[in-house]
Design a protein around this motif. Structure first.
Motif, mmCIF file in Angstrom:
data_model
loop_
_atom_site.group_PDB
_atom_site.id
_atom_site.type_symbol
_atom_site.label_atom_id
_atom_site.label_comp_id
_atom_site.label_asym_id
_atom_site.label_seq_id
_atom_site.Cartn_x
_atom_site.Cartn_y
_atom_site.Cartn_z
ATOM 1 N N LEU A 13 0.827 -1.209 0.000
ATOM 2 C CA LEU A 13 0.000 0.000 0.000
ATOM 3 C C LEU A 13 0.861 1.259 0.000
ATOM 4 O O LEU A 13 0.562 2.221 -0.711
ATOM 5 C CB LEU A 13 -0.941 0.010 1.208
ATOM 6 N N HIS A 20 1.176 6.579 -6.805
ATOM 7 C CA HIS A 20 0.022 7.436 -7.091
ATOM 8 C C HIS A 20 0.328 8.898 -6.801
ATOM 9 O O HIS A 20 -0.186 9.787 -7.480
ATOM 10 C CB HIS A 20 -1.207 6.964 -6.317
ATOM 11 N N ASN A 33 -8.849 11.778 -9.986
ATOM 12 C CA ASN A 33 -8.938 10.321 -9.832
ATOM 13 C C ASN A 33 -7.843 9.802 -8.914
ATOM 14 O O ASN A 33 -8.090 8.963 -8.041
ATOM 15 C CB ASN A 33 -8.842 9.624 -11.189
ATOM 16 N N LYS A 36 -8.513 10.664 -5.223
ATOM 17 C CA LYS A 36 -9.503 9.766 -4.614
ATOM 18 C C LYS A 36 -8.846 8.431 -4.231
ATOM 19 O O LYS A 36 -9.057 7.913 -3.131
ATOM 20 C CB LYS A 36 -10.664 9.530 -5.586
ATOM 21 N N GLU A 37 -8.059 7.879 -5.154
ATOM 22 C CA GLU A 37 -7.377 6.620 -4.860
ATOM 23 C C GLU A 37 -6.381 6.785 -3.715
ATOM 24 O O GLU A 37 -6.236 5.889 -2.872
ATOM 25 C CB GLU A 37 -6.703 6.079 -6.118
ATOM 26 N N ASP A 39 -6.689 8.896 -1.222
ATOM 27 C CA ASP A 39 -7.502 8.919 0.000
ATOM 28 C C ASP A 39 -7.866 7.505 0.449
ATOM 29 O O ASP A 39 -7.821 7.200 1.648
ATOM 30 C CB ASP A 39 -8.791 9.724 -0.226
ATOM 31 N N ASP A 40 -8.240 6.653 -0.507
ATOM 32 C CA ASP A 40 -8.591 5.271 -0.168
ATOM 33 C C ASP A 40 -7.395 4.522 0.409
ATOM 34 O O ASP A 40 -7.528 3.772 1.389
ATOM 35 C CB ASP A 40 -9.119 4.527 -1.400
ATOM 36 N N MET A 41 -6.217 4.719 -0.185
ATOM 37 C CA MET A 41 -5.020 4.045 0.314
ATOM 38 C C MET A 41 -4.648 4.545 1.702
ATOM 39 O O MET A 41 -4.298 3.748 2.581
ATOM 40 C CB MET A 41 -3.861 4.237 -0.653
ATOM 41 N N HIS A 43 -6.638 5.746 3.914
ATOM 42 C CA HIS A 43 -7.629 5.144 4.817
ATOM 43 C C HIS A 43 -7.209 3.736 5.220
ATOM 44 O O HIS A 43 -7.212 3.384 6.409
ATOM 45 C CB HIS A 43 -9.002 5.119 4.124
ATOM 46 N N ASP A 44 -6.850 2.918 4.229
ATOM 47 C CA ASP A 44 -6.460 1.537 4.523
ATOM 48 C C ASP A 44 -5.159 1.476 5.324
ATOM 49 O O ASP A 44 -5.024 0.648 6.236
ATOM 50 C CB ASP A 44 -6.320 0.728 3.231
#
Length: 133
Positions: A13, A20, A33, A36-37, A39-41, A43-44
């Motif tokens: 990650l 990214h 785009n 957003k990705e 932010d998701d990473m 979060h994880d």
């Protein structure tokens, strides 16, 4: 419902996040785009780190810096190759990938989890790039 069995590790990650971040800067037409990705990473990564309190060490920070540095060098080198620039060297990219995988493994040594054991990718040809782990 079945649970996934092969999730990205913390090291993977962080590696994806580093790449990214480069894409967000170097490919501005897709910035939203990538954001957003990212932010998701993040979060994880936060979820994983909550399980590993106290395990973020200077060694992990250094591995993250090395990982990010290798990704940037790979980005620039591959850009040269794609442009047909004679300074581009795919062998260098393969060697840097070995260093990149070693950095990911350093993270996984501390927090636990799967590792990538293919780390010798032409690394002996690029002794100047060796990291003083």
């Amino acid at each position: 419902m079945k649970q996934r069995k092969y999730l990205p590790t913390l090291g993977e990650l962080i590696d994806r996040l580093s790449i990214h971040q480069l894409k967000e800067v170097f490919i501005p037409e897709n910035k939203e785009n990538y954001a957003k990705e990212i932010d998701d990473m993040v979060h994880d990564i936060d979820m994983i780190l909550k399980e590993h309190k106290g395990e973020i060490t200077g060694e992990i920070v250094r591995a993250i810096i090395v990982l990010s540095q290798m990704n940037l060098h790979i980005w620039h080198n591959e850009s040269k190759v794609r442009r047909g620039d004679k300074d581009g060297n795919l062998h260098l990219t393969h060697g840097l990938n070995g260093i990149r995988n070693t950095a990911i493994n350093k993270i996984m040594d501390i927090v636990g989890g799967r590792k990538d054991y293919k780390i010798d990718c032409l690394a002996s040809d690029f002794k100047d790039w060796e990291v003083s782990w």
